[in-house]
Enzyme design. Structure first.
Site, short mmCIF file in Angstrom:
data_model
loop_
_atom_site.label_atom_id
_atom_site.label_comp_id
_atom_site.label_asym_id
_atom_site.label_seq_id
_atom_site.Cartn_x
_atom_site.Cartn_y
_atom_site.Cartn_z
N TYR A 280 -4.93 2.27 1.53
CA TYR A 280 -3.51 2.11 1.85
C TYR A 280 -3.20 2.74 3.19
O TYR A 280 -2.53 2.14 4.04
CB TYR A 280 -2.67 2.74 0.74
CG TYR A 280 -1.21 2.88 1.09
CD1 TYR A 280 -0.38 1.77 1.17
CD2 TYR A 280 -0.65 4.14 1.33
CE1 TYR A 280 0.97 1.90 1.48
CE2 TYR A 280 0.69 4.28 1.64
CZ TYR A 280 1.49 3.16 1.72
OH TYR A 280 2.82 3.28 2.04
N ASP B 1 3.02 9.15 5.61
CA ASP B 1 2.19 10.33 5.88
C ASP B 1 0.71 10.06 5.59
O ASP B 1 -0.17 10.81 6.03
CB ASP B 1 2.65 11.50 5.01
CG ASP B 1 2.51 11.21 3.53
OD1 ASP B 1 1.54 11.68 2.92
OD2 ASP B 1 3.38 10.51 2.98
#
Length: 281
Positions: free
Chosen positions: A120, A97
């Protein structure tokens, strides 16, 4: 034969329990910081399908090591996908997500605009884009808030802290969907089987637990299931600064996966019961 990149992570550990006949490659035999070596393993072993369950997942550390995170999370899966395209076998890849910016209050759909807010997330988005461009028969599975009895995760952290504290402060303004790693593993195996049978090919899908919850309420559920009396105090994200910015809204809309593969989102509360049983027996 299904070839799995990953051996000790949460999802790889569950895959090993559900599909012990698969071939698992750990860092000792397939280091994702060497993408060419990963591709060579696929070409040498000639699997019927490949699942990449390995990744650079140190979200905060990635702020300092974005180049390495990008090699592991983007360059390696790109090389794997190209090898799968050459072999004409399905390639399944886990994503996150964190490719979204976390705005709004509605669950994210697979085709919503992506805009990661940390290193990330950028590395994982680069991986998605590279896999999609590889020419492989691929399925990318975005998931969130993964937990299990293996590795490091929120459930294990809460139980560890509760052993020495009567009260914990937990962020309450981030909402998302806890997802049992065992359910992710089962979904990957089902998708792989259906792709091998020619049922469906190429796409990005979402898979996360239901219903959505914030971290503080998730912690309360953990303590309730574990029969602990630890008190949870709600705090704002601003009161718990971290090197990497976290998205406030991590909810995922999972209908496409249900429509295409008949896979339902898991009930994270029943998954939590099983994990706590595994950890306390």
């Amino acid at each position: 034969m299904i070839l799995v990149f990953g051996k000790t992570g949460q999802v790889a550990s569950e895959l090993a329990l559900l599909a012990p006949e698969a071939r698992f490659l750990g860092r000792d035999t397939a280091d994702l910081s060497d993408p060419a070596a990963c591709a060579a393993q696929i070409l040498a072993l000639k699997p019927d399908a490949v699942i990449n369950a390995a990744a650079y997942t140190a979200v905060d550390k990635a702020e300092e090591e974005e180049a390495l995170a990008t090699v592991i999370n983007a360059d390696a899966p790109a090389a794997m996908a190209r090898a799968c395209a050459e072999r004409k076998v399905p390639f399944l890849h886990l994503s996150t997500d964190y490719v979204f910016d976390g705005s709004g209050d509605q669950p994210w759909r697979p085709d919503d605009p992506v805009a990661p807010i940390n290193a990330y997330g950028r590395s994982k988005l680069a991986g998605e884009q590279a896999v999609a461009a590889s020419g492989a028969n691929y399925a990318i599975l975005r998931t969130s808030w993964v937990f299990s009895a293996h590795g490091g995760n929120f459930v294990k952290t809460m139980l560890r802290l509760a052993a020495t504290r009567d009260q914990l402060s937990v962020v309450a303004d981030q909402i998302g969907s806890p997802t049992p790693a065992r359910a992710i593993a089962a979904a990957l195996l089902s998708i792989a089987a259906q792709m091998q049978a020619g049922t469906r090919s190429r796409g990005i899908y979402h898979f996360s637990g239901q219903p959505a919850v914030n971290w503080a309420d998730f912690a309360r559920a953990i303590f309730a299931k574990a029969n602990l009396t630890t008190r949870v105090v709600d705090i704002a994200t601003s009161a718990y600064p971290t090197p990497a910015t976290r998205p406030l809204n991590s909810q995922l809309h999972c209908n496409d996966l249900t429509n295409d593969f008949s896979i339902q989102p898991p009930d994270w509360q029943s998954g939590l019961e099983k994990v706590i049983e595994d950890l306390t027996r």
